[in-house]
Write an enzyme that holds these catalytic residues in place. Sequence first.
Site, short mmCIF file in Angstrom:
data_model
loop_
_atom_site.label_atom_id
_atom_site.label_comp_id
_atom_site.label_asym_id
_atom_site.label_seq_id
_atom_site.Cartn_x
_atom_site.Cartn_y
_atom_site.Cartn_z
CG HIS A 154 -1.52 4.35 -4.54
ND1 HIS A 154 -2.43 5.24 -5.05
CD2 HIS A 154 -0.98 4.96 -3.45
CE1 HIS A 154 -2.44 6.34 -4.32
NE2 HIS A 154 -1.56 6.19 -3.33
CD GLU A 155 0.84 3.32 -0.55
OE1 GLU A 155 1.82 4.08 -0.45
OE2 GLU A 155 -0.33 3.69 -0.32
CG HIS B 223 3.49 7.15 -2.77
ND1 HIS B 223 3.29 8.41 -3.26
CD2 HIS B 223 2.26 6.72 -2.36
CE1 HIS B 223 2.02 8.75 -3.14
NE2 HIS B 223 1.37 7.72 -2.61
#
Length: 630
Positions: free
Chosen positions: A413-414, A417
Amino acid sequence: MKKINPLMKFAVMTFLGMLAAMTTYSQQNRADIPEKYTWNLTDIFPSDEAWREAVTELSGKLDQIEQFKGTLTTSAKNLLKALQFNTELSKEASKIYLYAGMSSDLDTRNMKYSGMKQELQQLFSAFGAKAAFIEPEILTADWATIENFMQEEPGLEIYRMNLANMFRTKAHTLSETEERIMALSGLVSGVSQSVYSSFSNAELPKPEVTLSSGETLSVGSAEYNRYRAAANRADREIVFDAFWNNYARFRGSFGEMLYGNVKADMFRARARHYESSLQASLYPNNIPAEVYHSLVDNVNKNLPAFYRYLNIKKRMMGVDTLKYLDLYAPVVKDVDLKYSYEEATRLVLESLQPLGDEYVSTVEKAINERWIDVYPAPGKRSGAYSNGAHYDGHPFILLNYTELYDDVSTLTHELGHTMQSYFSNKTQPYPTADYVTFVAEVASTFNEVLLFNHIIEQVKDDDVKLSILMNWLDRFKGTLFRQTQFAEFELKIHEEAEQGKPLTGDTFSEIYADIVKRYYGHEQGICHIDDYINMEWAFIPHFYYNFYVYQYSTSFTASISLAEKVMSGDQQALKNYMDFLSAGGSDYPIELLKKAGVDMTSSEPFEKTIAAMNKVMDEIEHILNKKEKK
Protein backbone atom coordinates in the site's frame (compact mmCIF):
# COMPACT_ATOMS: atom_id res chain seq x y z
CA MET A 1 -3.17 15.36 1.98
CA LYS A 2 -2.78 17.98 4.66
CA LYS A 3 -0.78 21.13 4.01
CA ILE A 4 0.88 22.84 6.95
CA ASN A 5 0.66 26.33 5.43
CA PRO A 6 0.76 28.12 2.05
CA LEU A 7 4.52 27.77 1.75
CA MET A 8 4.68 24.05 2.37
CA LYS A 9 4.09 21.79 -0.60
CA PHE A 10 3.65 18.27 0.65
CA ALA A 11 3.36 15.15 -1.38
CA VAL A 12 1.09 12.50 0.00
CA MET A 13 1.28 11.50 3.60
CA THR A 14 -1.23 8.86 4.43
CA PHE A 15 -2.18 7.03 7.54
CA LEU A 16 -3.76 3.61 7.27
CA GLY A 17 -7.21 3.05 8.71
CA MET A 18 -5.81 0.24 10.77
CA LEU A 19 -2.90 1.39 12.92
CA ALA A 20 -0.06 -1.08 12.65
CA ALA A 21 0.16 -3.81 15.25
CA MET A 22 3.23 -4.63 17.32
CA THR A 23 4.76 -7.90 18.34
CA THR A 24 8.02 -8.55 20.16
CA TYR A 25 9.60 -5.82 18.02
CA SER A 26 7.86 -3.32 20.29
CA GLN A 27 10.40 -4.28 22.94
CA GLN A 28 13.34 -3.68 20.62
CA ASN A 29 15.25 -0.45 21.10
CA ARG A 30 15.90 1.49 17.95
CA ALA A 31 19.65 1.14 18.42
CA ASP A 32 19.28 -2.64 18.24
CA ILE A 33 17.47 -2.63 14.87
CA PRO A 34 19.86 -3.38 11.97
CA GLU A 35 20.64 -0.25 9.99
CA LYS A 36 19.32 -1.65 6.71
CA TYR A 37 15.78 -1.59 8.17
CA THR A 38 15.98 2.09 9.14
CA TRP A 39 15.69 5.38 7.31
CA ASN A 40 18.81 7.03 6.00
CA LEU A 41 17.87 10.62 6.78
CA THR A 42 21.29 11.79 5.62
CA ASP A 43 19.73 11.57 2.16
CA ILE A 44 17.95 14.78 3.21
CA PHE A 45 20.52 16.46 5.47
CA PRO A 46 23.82 14.98 6.67
CA SER A 47 23.22 16.18 10.24
CA ASP A 48 21.06 18.30 12.51
CA GLU A 49 23.70 21.01 12.15
CA ALA A 50 23.31 21.00 8.37
CA TRP A 51 19.54 21.25 8.86
CA ARG A 52 20.04 24.27 11.12
CA GLU A 53 22.22 25.95 8.49
CA ALA A 54 19.50 25.36 5.87
CA VAL A 55 16.87 26.87 8.17
CA THR A 56 19.03 29.93 8.74
CA GLU A 57 19.61 30.33 5.02
CA LEU A 58 15.92 29.96 4.22
CA SER A 59 14.93 32.39 6.96
CA GLY A 60 17.16 35.00 5.38
CA LYS A 61 15.30 34.70 2.09
CA LEU A 62 11.72 34.82 3.31
CA ASP A 63 11.49 38.61 3.61
CA GLN A 64 12.53 38.93 -0.04
CA ILE A 65 9.06 37.89 -1.15
CA GLU A 66 7.89 41.43 -0.44
CA GLN A 67 10.08 42.80 -3.28
CA PHE A 68 7.51 41.43 -5.72
CA LYS A 69 4.57 43.25 -4.20
CA GLY A 70 2.88 45.52 -6.73
CA THR A 71 4.68 43.95 -9.70
CA LEU A 72 2.83 40.69 -10.36
CA THR A 73 0.43 41.94 -13.02
CA THR A 74 2.72 44.50 -14.63
CA SER A 75 4.51 42.04 -16.90
CA ALA A 76 4.89 38.36 -17.69
CA LYS A 77 8.55 38.57 -16.66
CA ASN A 78 7.74 39.91 -13.20
CA LEU A 79 5.05 37.31 -12.60
CA LEU A 80 7.43 34.54 -13.57
CA LYS A 81 10.17 35.84 -11.27
CA ALA A 82 7.81 35.91 -8.31
CA LEU A 83 6.42 32.43 -8.95
CA GLN A 84 9.89 30.96 -9.47
CA PHE A 85 11.12 32.53 -6.25
CA ASN A 86 8.15 31.12 -4.34
CA THR A 87 8.71 27.70 -5.92
CA GLU A 88 12.31 27.53 -4.76
CA LEU A 89 11.36 28.59 -1.24
CA SER A 90 8.58 26.02 -1.15
CA LYS A 91 10.83 23.23 -2.32
CA GLU A 92 13.46 23.98 0.32
CA ALA A 93 10.85 24.46 3.04
CA SER A 94 9.33 21.06 2.28
CA LYS A 95 12.74 19.43 2.58
CA ILE A 96 13.47 21.18 5.88
CA TYR A 97 10.11 20.28 7.39
CA LEU A 98 10.38 16.71 6.17
CA TYR A 99 13.64 16.18 8.05
CA ALA A 100 12.30 17.61 11.31
CA GLY A 101 8.97 15.82 11.04
CA MET A 102 10.36 12.39 10.25
CA SER A 103 13.05 12.71 12.92
CA SER A 104 10.28 13.42 15.38
CA ASP A 105 8.24 10.44 14.15
CA LEU A 106 11.10 8.08 14.96
CA ASP A 107 10.78 9.00 18.64
CA THR A 108 7.81 11.14 19.60
CA ARG A 109 9.21 11.37 23.11
CA ASN A 110 12.16 13.45 21.88
CA MET A 111 11.10 17.05 22.39
CA LYS A 112 14.05 18.35 20.40
CA TYR A 113 12.47 17.43 17.09
CA SER A 114 8.99 18.47 18.23
CA GLY A 115 10.51 21.85 18.98
CA MET A 116 12.08 21.97 15.53
CA LYS A 117 8.67 21.36 13.95
CA GLN A 118 7.06 24.06 16.05
CA GLU A 119 9.80 26.48 15.10
CA LEU A 120 9.15 25.83 11.41
CA GLN A 121 5.40 26.14 11.76
CA GLN A 122 5.83 29.60 13.25
CA LEU A 123 8.37 30.54 10.59
CA PHE A 124 6.16 29.40 7.74
CA SER A 125 3.07 31.00 9.20
CA ALA A 126 4.92 34.30 9.35
CA PHE A 127 6.01 33.85 5.74
CA GLY A 128 2.45 33.07 4.73
CA ALA A 129 1.38 36.37 6.20
CA LYS A 130 4.06 38.21 4.20
CA ALA A 131 3.14 36.36 1.02
CA ALA A 132 -0.58 36.91 1.49
CA PHE A 133 -0.60 39.55 -1.25
CA ILE A 134 0.21 37.09 -4.04
CA GLU A 135 -3.19 35.60 -4.86
CA PRO A 136 -5.25 38.77 -4.34
CA GLU A 137 -2.80 40.74 -6.48
CA ILE A 138 -2.81 38.22 -9.32
CA LEU A 139 -6.60 38.15 -9.20
CA THR A 140 -6.79 41.90 -9.84
CA ALA A 141 -5.99 41.00 -13.44
CA ASP A 142 -8.45 39.16 -15.68
CA TRP A 143 -7.79 35.69 -17.02
CA ALA A 144 -7.19 37.00 -20.55
CA THR A 145 -4.22 39.00 -19.25
CA ILE A 146 -2.75 35.92 -17.60
CA GLU A 147 -3.28 33.91 -20.78
CA ASN A 148 -1.37 36.57 -22.74
CA PHE A 149 1.43 36.47 -20.15
CA MET A 150 1.76 32.69 -20.63
CA GLN A 151 1.99 33.10 -24.40
CA GLU A 152 4.58 35.84 -24.00
CA GLU A 153 6.64 33.99 -21.39
CA PRO A 154 6.78 30.16 -21.94
CA GLY A 155 8.25 29.65 -18.47
CA LEU A 156 4.85 30.46 -17.02
CA GLU A 157 3.25 27.44 -18.65
CA ILE A 158 4.17 25.11 -15.77
CA TYR A 159 2.06 27.34 -13.51
CA ARG A 160 -1.03 27.17 -15.74
CA MET A 161 -2.88 24.62 -13.63
CA ASN A 162 -2.31 26.52 -10.39
CA LEU A 163 -3.19 29.86 -11.96
CA ALA A 164 -6.35 28.48 -13.57
CA ASN A 165 -7.46 27.00 -10.27
CA MET A 166 -6.72 30.31 -8.56
CA PHE A 167 -9.18 32.04 -10.88
CA ARG A 168 -11.72 29.23 -10.55
CA THR A 169 -11.75 29.68 -6.77
CA LYS A 170 -11.57 33.47 -6.95
CA ALA A 171 -14.81 33.91 -5.01
CA HIS A 172 -13.13 32.27 -2.01
CA THR A 173 -9.92 34.29 -2.14
CA LEU A 174 -9.86 37.17 0.31
CA SER A 175 -8.25 40.59 0.36
CA GLU A 176 -4.56 40.89 1.12
CA THR A 177 -5.25 41.90 4.72
CA GLU A 178 -7.68 39.04 5.20
CA GLU A 179 -5.33 36.54 3.60
CA ARG A 180 -2.62 37.70 5.98
CA ILE A 181 -4.91 36.98 8.93
CA MET A 182 -5.77 33.56 7.48
CA ALA A 183 -2.07 32.77 7.19
CA LEU A 184 -1.41 33.86 10.76
CA SER A 185 -4.30 31.71 11.98
CA GLY A 186 -2.11 28.73 11.19
CA LEU A 187 -0.33 29.45 14.45
CA VAL A 188 -3.39 28.26 16.38
CA SER A 189 -5.62 26.27 14.03
CA GLY A 190 -3.49 23.13 14.31
CA VAL A 191 -3.27 23.08 18.11
CA SER A 192 -6.05 20.52 18.57
CA GLN A 193 -4.35 18.07 16.26
CA SER A 194 -0.96 18.61 17.90
CA VAL A 195 -2.38 18.07 21.38
CA TYR A 196 -4.23 14.97 20.22
CA SER A 197 -1.12 13.50 18.61
CA SER A 198 1.08 14.18 21.62
CA PHE A 199 -1.43 12.92 24.17
CA SER A 200 -2.60 9.80 22.31
CA ASN A 201 0.87 8.72 21.16
CA ALA A 202 3.03 9.61 24.14
CA GLU A 203 1.11 10.51 27.28
CA LEU A 204 -2.15 8.55 27.41
CA PRO A 205 -1.89 6.20 30.42
CA LYS A 206 -1.93 2.48 29.71
CA PRO A 207 -4.24 0.33 31.83
CA GLU A 208 -2.76 -2.89 33.13
CA VAL A 209 -4.57 -6.20 32.63
CA THR A 210 -3.95 -9.86 33.34
CA LEU A 211 -4.51 -12.17 30.38
CA SER A 212 -5.92 -15.69 30.57
CA SER A 213 -2.36 -17.04 30.56
CA GLY A 214 -1.53 -15.06 33.69
CA GLU A 215 0.63 -12.61 31.73
CA THR A 216 0.39 -8.99 32.84
CA LEU A 217 0.04 -6.48 30.02
CA SER A 218 -0.04 -2.68 29.80
CA VAL A 219 -2.57 -1.92 27.06
CA GLY A 220 -1.70 0.94 24.74
CA SER A 221 -2.58 1.31 21.06
CA ALA A 222 0.17 -1.10 19.98
CA GLU A 223 -0.98 -3.81 22.37
CA TYR A 224 -4.61 -3.22 21.46
CA ASN A 225 -3.81 -3.64 17.77
CA ARG A 226 -1.97 -6.83 18.53
CA TYR A 227 -4.49 -8.45 20.85
CA ARG A 228 -7.60 -7.51 18.91
CA ALA A 229 -6.27 -10.07 16.43
CA ALA A 230 -5.63 -12.69 19.14
CA ALA A 231 -7.19 -16.11 18.71
CA ASN A 232 -8.23 -16.26 22.37
CA ARG A 233 -11.62 -14.55 22.70
CA ALA A 234 -11.30 -14.14 26.46
CA ASP A 235 -8.10 -12.16 25.96
CA ARG A 236 -9.81 -9.99 23.36
CA GLU A 237 -12.60 -9.29 25.87
CA ILE A 238 -10.08 -8.28 28.52
CA VAL A 239 -8.08 -6.02 26.21
CA PHE A 240 -11.10 -4.37 24.55
CA ASP A 241 -12.75 -3.64 27.88
CA ALA A 242 -9.62 -2.11 29.39
CA PHE A 243 -8.58 -0.17 26.31
CA TRP A 244 -11.89 1.52 25.53
CA ASN A 245 -12.89 2.19 29.10
CA ASN A 246 -9.52 3.87 29.54
CA TYR A 247 -10.37 6.14 26.59
CA ALA A 248 -13.73 6.84 28.22
CA ARG A 249 -11.92 8.23 31.28
CA PHE A 250 -10.67 11.06 29.05
CA ARG A 251 -13.75 11.50 26.84
CA GLY A 252 -14.13 15.11 27.95
CA SER A 253 -10.60 15.99 26.88
CA PHE A 254 -10.81 14.02 23.63
CA GLY A 255 -14.12 15.75 22.95
CA GLU A 256 -12.60 19.20 23.37
CA MET A 257 -9.70 18.26 21.08
CA LEU A 258 -11.97 17.08 18.27
CA TYR A 259 -14.44 19.92 18.72
CA GLY A 260 -11.54 22.36 18.51
CA ASN A 261 -10.56 20.83 15.19
CA VAL A 262 -14.14 20.99 13.88
CA LYS A 263 -14.31 24.67 14.85
CA ALA A 264 -11.05 25.33 13.00
CA ASP A 265 -12.58 23.74 9.88
CA MET A 266 -15.68 25.90 10.31
CA PHE A 267 -13.59 29.03 10.73
CA ARG A 268 -11.72 28.41 7.47
CA ALA A 269 -14.93 27.57 5.59
CA ARG A 270 -16.85 30.62 6.79
CA ALA A 271 -13.93 32.99 6.40
CA ARG A 272 -13.65 31.95 2.75
CA HIS A 273 -17.40 32.12 2.15
CA TYR A 274 -18.07 28.44 1.62
CA GLU A 275 -21.48 27.01 2.39
CA SER A 276 -20.05 24.28 4.61
CA SER A 277 -16.84 22.69 5.84
CA LEU A 278 -17.42 19.87 3.36
CA GLN A 279 -17.58 22.25 0.42
CA ALA A 280 -14.48 24.07 1.67
CA SER A 281 -12.62 20.77 1.67
CA LEU A 282 -13.76 19.51 -1.74
CA TYR A 283 -14.16 22.63 -3.89
CA PRO A 284 -10.46 23.62 -4.15
CA ASN A 285 -9.77 20.27 -5.84
CA ASN A 286 -12.90 20.56 -7.99
CA ILE A 287 -14.49 17.45 -6.49
CA PRO A 288 -18.30 17.59 -6.54
CA ALA A 289 -19.86 17.26 -3.07
CA GLU A 290 -22.19 14.72 -4.66
CA VAL A 291 -19.26 12.28 -4.87
CA TYR A 292 -19.10 12.33 -1.05
CA HIS A 293 -22.84 12.06 -0.51
CA SER A 294 -23.21 9.33 -3.14
CA LEU A 295 -20.55 7.25 -1.42
CA VAL A 296 -22.38 7.41 1.92
CA ASP A 297 -25.72 6.69 0.25
CA ASN A 298 -24.39 3.78 -1.82
CA VAL A 299 -22.74 2.14 1.18
CA ASN A 300 -25.91 2.42 3.23
CA LYS A 301 -27.94 0.91 0.38
CA ASN A 302 -25.47 -1.97 0.18
CA LEU A 303 -25.27 -2.78 3.89
CA PRO A 304 -26.91 -6.17 3.13
CA ALA A 305 -23.66 -7.14 1.34
CA PHE A 306 -21.76 -6.10 4.45
CA TYR A 307 -24.15 -8.12 6.62
CA ARG A 308 -23.43 -11.11 4.38
CA TYR A 309 -19.74 -10.69 5.14
CA LEU A 310 -20.43 -10.49 8.87
CA ASN A 311 -22.59 -13.62 8.75
CA ILE A 312 -19.80 -15.48 6.95
CA LYS A 313 -17.37 -14.40 9.67
CA LYS A 314 -19.81 -15.58 12.34
CA ARG A 315 -20.19 -18.93 10.57
CA MET A 316 -16.44 -19.43 10.26
CA MET A 317 -15.77 -18.48 13.88
CA GLY A 318 -18.50 -20.78 15.14
CA VAL A 319 -19.87 -18.29 17.66
CA ASP A 320 -23.47 -17.87 18.73
CA THR A 321 -23.16 -14.09 18.74
CA LEU A 322 -20.68 -12.22 16.61
CA LYS A 323 -19.25 -9.27 18.53
CA TYR A 324 -17.31 -6.23 17.41
CA LEU A 325 -14.30 -7.57 19.26
CA ASP A 326 -14.32 -10.63 16.93
CA LEU A 327 -13.83 -8.65 13.74
CA TYR A 328 -10.03 -8.74 13.73
CA ALA A 329 -9.61 -12.27 15.06
CA PRO A 330 -8.44 -15.16 12.85
CA VAL A 331 -11.33 -17.13 11.38
CA VAL A 332 -9.41 -20.24 10.29
CA LYS A 333 -7.81 -22.37 12.99
CA ASP A 334 -4.22 -23.57 12.69
CA VAL A 335 -3.41 -21.19 9.84
CA ASP A 336 -0.65 -18.85 10.94
CA LEU A 337 -0.20 -16.23 8.24
CA LYS A 338 3.17 -14.86 9.29
CA TYR A 339 5.69 -13.36 6.91
CA SER A 340 9.19 -12.17 7.62
CA TYR A 341 10.03 -8.82 6.10
CA GLU A 342 12.18 -10.57 3.50
CA GLU A 343 9.29 -12.85 2.56
CA ALA A 344 7.00 -9.83 2.37
CA THR A 345 9.29 -7.92 0.03
CA ARG A 346 9.61 -10.96 -2.23
CA LEU A 347 5.83 -11.39 -2.45
CA VAL A 348 5.29 -7.70 -3.10
CA LEU A 349 7.89 -7.60 -5.86
CA GLU A 350 6.37 -10.66 -7.52
CA SER A 351 2.87 -9.20 -7.35
CA LEU A 352 3.99 -5.92 -8.96
CA GLN A 353 5.40 -7.57 -12.09
CA PRO A 354 2.37 -6.55 -14.23
CA LEU A 355 3.45 -2.92 -13.79
CA GLY A 356 6.71 -3.36 -15.69
CA ASP A 357 10.46 -3.35 -15.15
CA GLU A 358 10.94 0.30 -14.23
CA TYR A 359 8.25 0.15 -11.55
CA VAL A 360 9.64 -3.05 -10.02
CA SER A 361 13.28 -1.96 -10.12
CA THR A 362 12.40 1.29 -8.36
CA VAL A 363 10.58 -0.63 -5.63
CA GLU A 364 13.74 -2.71 -5.23
CA LYS A 365 15.70 0.53 -4.71
CA ALA A 366 13.22 1.63 -2.05
CA ILE A 367 13.72 -1.67 -0.21
CA ASN A 368 17.49 -1.86 -0.55
CA GLU A 369 18.48 1.79 -0.20
CA ARG A 370 16.79 2.54 3.12
CA TRP A 371 13.76 4.48 1.93
CA ILE A 372 11.75 2.44 4.47
CA ASP A 373 11.85 2.51 8.27
CA VAL A 374 10.52 -0.96 8.94
CA TYR A 375 10.11 -2.00 12.56
CA PRO A 376 8.35 -0.53 15.63
CA ALA A 377 10.41 0.85 18.49
CA PRO A 378 9.62 2.67 21.74
CA GLY A 379 8.30 6.15 21.02
CA LYS A 380 8.02 5.61 17.27
CA ARG A 381 4.92 7.02 15.68
CA SER A 382 2.25 4.38 15.21
CA GLY A 383 0.76 3.48 11.85
CA ALA A 384 2.27 3.82 8.41
CA TYR A 385 2.70 6.50 5.77
CA SER A 386 4.59 7.51 2.67
CA ASN A 387 5.97 11.01 2.22
CA GLY A 388 7.22 12.20 -1.15
CA ALA A 389 7.93 15.81 -0.23
CA HIS A 390 11.66 15.59 -1.07
CA TYR A 391 11.24 16.55 -4.71
CA ASP A 392 14.92 16.34 -5.66
CA GLY A 393 15.49 13.21 -3.60
CA HIS A 394 13.27 10.19 -3.03
CA PRO A 395 10.14 9.36 -1.01
CA PHE A 396 10.24 7.77 2.44
CA ILE A 397 7.99 5.14 4.03
CA LEU A 398 7.28 4.65 7.73
CA LEU A 399 6.10 1.17 8.77
CA ASN A 400 5.57 -0.68 12.02
CA TYR A 401 6.11 -4.14 10.54
CA THR A 402 5.16 -7.10 12.75
CA GLU A 403 5.03 -10.05 10.30
CA LEU A 404 1.24 -10.19 10.02
CA TYR A 405 -0.39 -10.58 6.62
CA ASP A 406 -1.87 -7.10 7.11
CA ASP A 407 1.67 -5.76 7.34
CA VAL A 408 2.51 -7.22 3.94
CA SER A 409 -0.54 -5.44 2.56
CA THR A 410 0.49 -2.24 4.33
CA LEU A 411 3.94 -2.46 2.75
CA THR A 412 2.59 -2.68 -0.80
CA HIS A 413 0.00 0.00 0.00
CA GLU A 414 2.66 2.50 1.04
CA LEU A 415 4.87 1.54 -1.88
CA GLY A 416 1.97 2.52 -4.13
CA HIS A 417 2.11 6.03 -2.67
CA THR A 418 5.87 6.10 -2.92
CA MET A 419 5.83 5.13 -6.58
CA GLN A 420 3.26 7.78 -7.43
CA SER A 421 5.45 10.36 -5.70
CA TYR A 422 8.54 9.01 -7.44
CA PHE A 423 7.06 9.09 -10.95
CA SER A 424 5.29 12.42 -10.44
CA ASN A 425 8.44 14.07 -9.09
CA LYS A 426 10.45 12.57 -11.93
CA THR A 427 8.01 13.60 -14.66
CA GLN A 428 6.33 16.80 -13.51
CA PRO A 429 7.81 20.22 -12.79
CA TYR A 430 7.62 21.11 -9.12
CA PRO A 431 4.43 23.22 -9.36
CA THR A 432 2.44 20.22 -10.65
CA ALA A 433 4.28 17.34 -8.99
CA ASP A 434 2.09 17.39 -5.91
CA TYR A 435 -1.20 15.48 -6.00
CA VAL A 436 -4.24 15.23 -3.78
CA THR A 437 -5.34 12.35 -1.61
CA PHE A 438 -8.34 11.64 -3.82
CA VAL A 439 -6.00 10.16 -6.42
CA ALA A 440 -3.21 9.14 -4.04
CA GLU A 441 -5.20 6.36 -2.46
CA VAL A 442 -5.83 4.81 -5.88
CA ALA A 443 -2.14 4.07 -6.30
CA SER A 444 -1.93 2.44 -2.88
CA THR A 445 -5.05 0.28 -3.02
CA PHE A 446 -4.24 -0.71 -6.61
CA ASN A 447 -1.14 -2.45 -5.24
CA GLU A 448 -3.25 -4.24 -2.63
CA VAL A 449 -5.43 -5.67 -5.40
CA LEU A 450 -2.35 -6.97 -7.22
CA LEU A 451 -0.97 -8.53 -4.03
CA PHE A 452 -4.21 -10.32 -3.23
CA ASN A 453 -4.58 -11.74 -6.72
CA HIS A 454 -0.94 -12.87 -6.80
CA ILE A 455 -1.13 -14.68 -3.47
CA ILE A 456 -4.54 -16.29 -3.98
CA GLU A 457 -3.42 -17.78 -7.31
CA GLN A 458 -0.61 -19.62 -5.54
CA VAL A 459 -2.65 -21.09 -2.72
CA LYS A 460 -4.01 -24.64 -3.04
CA ASP A 461 -4.86 -25.55 0.56
CA ASP A 462 -8.50 -24.71 1.35
CA ASP A 463 -7.82 -23.45 4.86
CA VAL A 464 -5.05 -21.13 3.74
CA LYS A 465 -7.20 -19.98 0.83
CA LEU A 466 -10.07 -19.25 3.21
CA SER A 467 -7.74 -17.24 5.42
CA ILE A 468 -6.48 -15.16 2.49
CA LEU A 469 -9.96 -14.67 1.05
CA MET A 470 -11.28 -13.54 4.40
CA ASN A 471 -8.35 -11.18 4.81
CA TRP A 472 -9.24 -9.66 1.45
CA LEU A 473 -12.87 -9.37 2.51
CA ASP A 474 -11.58 -7.60 5.61
CA ARG A 475 -10.09 -5.04 3.23
CA PHE A 476 -13.55 -4.37 1.80
CA LYS A 477 -14.77 -4.01 5.36
CA GLY A 478 -11.89 -1.80 6.46
CA THR A 479 -11.48 0.33 3.36
CA LEU A 480 -14.96 0.61 1.85
CA PHE A 481 -17.42 0.21 4.71
CA ARG A 482 -15.39 1.27 7.76
CA GLN A 483 -13.91 4.36 6.12
CA THR A 484 -17.34 5.39 4.84
CA GLN A 485 -18.66 4.87 8.37
CA PHE A 486 -15.96 7.31 9.49
CA ALA A 487 -16.85 9.67 6.64
CA GLU A 488 -20.51 9.68 7.69
CA PHE A 489 -19.49 10.43 11.27
CA GLU A 490 -17.21 13.25 10.17
CA LEU A 491 -19.96 14.77 8.02
CA LYS A 492 -22.49 14.50 10.84
CA ILE A 493 -20.34 16.19 13.49
CA HIS A 494 -19.55 19.08 11.15
CA GLU A 495 -23.23 19.48 10.27
CA GLU A 496 -24.15 19.48 13.95
CA ALA A 497 -21.56 22.15 14.72
CA GLU A 498 -22.61 24.25 11.72
CA GLN A 499 -26.17 24.20 13.05
CA GLY A 500 -24.92 25.65 16.33
CA LYS A 501 -25.31 22.47 18.34
CA PRO A 502 -22.74 21.78 21.09
CA LEU A 503 -20.32 18.89 20.69
CA THR A 504 -18.85 17.17 23.73
CA GLY A 505 -17.20 13.83 24.30
CA ASP A 506 -20.62 12.41 25.18
CA THR A 507 -22.19 13.89 22.04
CA PHE A 508 -19.50 12.43 19.83
CA SER A 509 -20.03 9.05 21.48
CA GLU A 510 -23.80 9.16 20.92
CA ILE A 511 -23.39 10.06 17.24
CA TYR A 512 -20.72 7.43 16.73
CA ALA A 513 -22.70 4.70 18.48
CA ASP A 514 -25.75 5.35 16.32
CA ILE A 515 -23.74 5.06 13.11
CA VAL A 516 -21.64 2.04 14.06
CA LYS A 517 -24.68 0.09 15.29
CA ARG A 518 -26.47 0.73 11.99
CA TYR A 519 -23.47 -0.29 9.90
CA TYR A 520 -22.94 -3.52 11.81
CA GLY A 521 -26.60 -4.50 12.14
CA HIS A 522 -26.64 -4.39 15.94
CA GLU A 523 -30.43 -4.14 16.18
CA GLN A 524 -30.88 -6.98 13.67
CA GLY A 525 -28.60 -9.26 15.66
CA ILE A 526 -25.91 -9.32 12.96
CA CYS A 527 -23.03 -8.07 15.13
CA HIS A 528 -23.22 -7.04 18.78
CA ILE A 529 -21.72 -3.64 19.63
CA ASP A 530 -20.64 -3.29 23.24
CA ASP A 531 -21.29 0.10 24.82
CA TYR A 532 -17.59 0.93 25.19
CA ILE A 533 -17.16 0.98 21.38
CA ASN A 534 -18.83 4.38 21.41
CA MET A 535 -15.36 5.75 22.29
CA GLU A 536 -13.73 4.49 19.09
CA TRP A 537 -14.00 7.93 17.50
CA ALA A 538 -11.32 9.13 19.92
CA PHE A 539 -8.87 6.55 18.54
CA ILE A 540 -9.04 7.71 14.91
CA PRO A 541 -6.41 10.34 14.01
CA HIS A 542 -7.96 10.83 10.55
CA PHE A 543 -10.72 13.00 12.01
CA TYR A 544 -8.12 15.74 12.37
CA TYR A 545 -7.44 15.79 8.61
CA ASN A 546 -10.53 17.61 7.31
CA PHE A 547 -12.68 15.14 5.35
CA TYR A 548 -9.82 12.82 4.56
CA VAL A 549 -11.18 9.32 5.10
CA TYR A 550 -13.82 9.15 2.35
CA GLN A 551 -11.01 9.09 -0.16
CA TYR A 552 -9.92 5.66 1.01
CA SER A 553 -13.33 4.37 -0.02
CA THR A 554 -13.60 6.17 -3.36
CA SER A 555 -10.03 5.22 -4.25
CA PHE A 556 -10.66 1.58 -3.40
CA THR A 557 -13.53 1.45 -5.85
CA ALA A 558 -11.41 3.15 -8.52
CA SER A 559 -8.47 0.80 -7.99
CA ILE A 560 -10.66 -2.31 -8.28
CA SER A 561 -11.77 -1.15 -11.74
CA LEU A 562 -8.31 -0.13 -12.94
CA ALA A 563 -6.50 -3.20 -11.61
CA GLU A 564 -8.88 -5.58 -13.37
CA LYS A 565 -7.98 -3.99 -16.70
CA VAL A 566 -4.22 -4.05 -16.08
CA MET A 567 -4.24 -7.65 -14.82
CA SER A 568 -6.10 -8.71 -17.95
CA GLY A 569 -3.00 -7.81 -19.96
CA ASP A 570 -4.52 -4.72 -21.56
CA GLN A 571 -1.41 -2.77 -22.57
CA GLN A 572 -3.30 0.45 -23.18
CA ALA A 573 -4.77 0.20 -19.70
CA LEU A 574 -1.24 -0.25 -18.30
CA LYS A 575 0.00 2.79 -20.22
CA ASN A 576 -2.95 4.85 -19.00
CA TYR A 577 -2.25 3.81 -15.42
CA MET A 578 1.46 4.63 -15.62
CA ASP A 579 0.57 7.99 -17.14
CA PHE A 580 -1.77 8.51 -14.20
CA LEU A 581 1.05 7.78 -11.72
CA SER A 582 3.23 10.33 -13.51
CA ALA A 583 0.58 13.03 -13.78
CA GLY A 584 0.96 14.53 -10.29
CA GLY A 585 -1.46 17.43 -10.01
CA SER A 586 -1.38 18.41 -13.67
CA ASP A 587 -5.18 18.16 -13.83
CA TYR A 588 -8.12 17.93 -11.46
CA PRO A 589 -8.43 14.53 -9.74
CA ILE A 590 -11.74 13.56 -11.34
CA GLU A 591 -10.24 14.26 -14.78
CA LEU A 592 -7.01 12.39 -14.02
CA LEU A 593 -9.02 9.30 -13.12
CA LYS A 594 -11.16 9.61 -16.24
CA LYS A 595 -7.97 9.57 -18.34
CA ALA A 596 -6.83 6.52 -16.41
CA GLY A 597 -10.09 4.77 -17.27
CA VAL A 598 -12.56 5.27 -14.42
CA ASP A 599 -15.35 7.85 -13.97
CA MET A 600 -15.82 8.61 -10.27
CA THR A 601 -18.94 10.69 -10.92
CA SER A 602 -20.76 7.54 -12.03
CA SER A 603 -21.96 4.58 -9.94
CA GLU A 604 -20.03 2.06 -12.05
CA PRO A 605 -16.88 1.86 -9.86
CA PHE A 606 -18.97 1.24 -6.75
CA GLU A 607 -21.10 -1.39 -8.48
CA LYS A 608 -18.00 -3.21 -9.72
CA THR A 609 -16.56 -3.19 -6.21
CA ILE A 610 -19.67 -4.70 -4.66
CA ALA A 611 -19.71 -7.30 -7.45
CA ALA A 612 -16.07 -8.15 -6.70
CA MET A 613 -16.90 -8.46 -3.00
CA ASN A 614 -19.81 -10.80 -3.68
CA LYS A 615 -17.60 -12.90 -5.95
CA VAL A 616 -15.14 -13.42 -3.10
CA MET A 617 -17.97 -14.30 -0.73
CA ASP A 618 -19.33 -16.79 -3.28
CA GLU A 619 -15.94 -18.50 -3.36
CA ILE A 620 -15.72 -18.61 0.44
CA GLU A 621 -19.19 -20.10 0.79
CA HIS A 622 -18.37 -22.68 -1.90
CA ILE A 623 -15.29 -23.83 0.05
CA LEU A 624 -17.21 -23.86 3.33
CA ASN A 625 -20.03 -25.92 1.84
CA LYS A 626 -17.51 -28.36 0.37
CA LYS A 627 -15.73 -28.75 3.73
CA GLU A 628 -19.01 -29.34 5.56
CA LYS A 629 -19.94 -32.17 3.20
CA LYS A 630 -16.74 -34.08 3.98
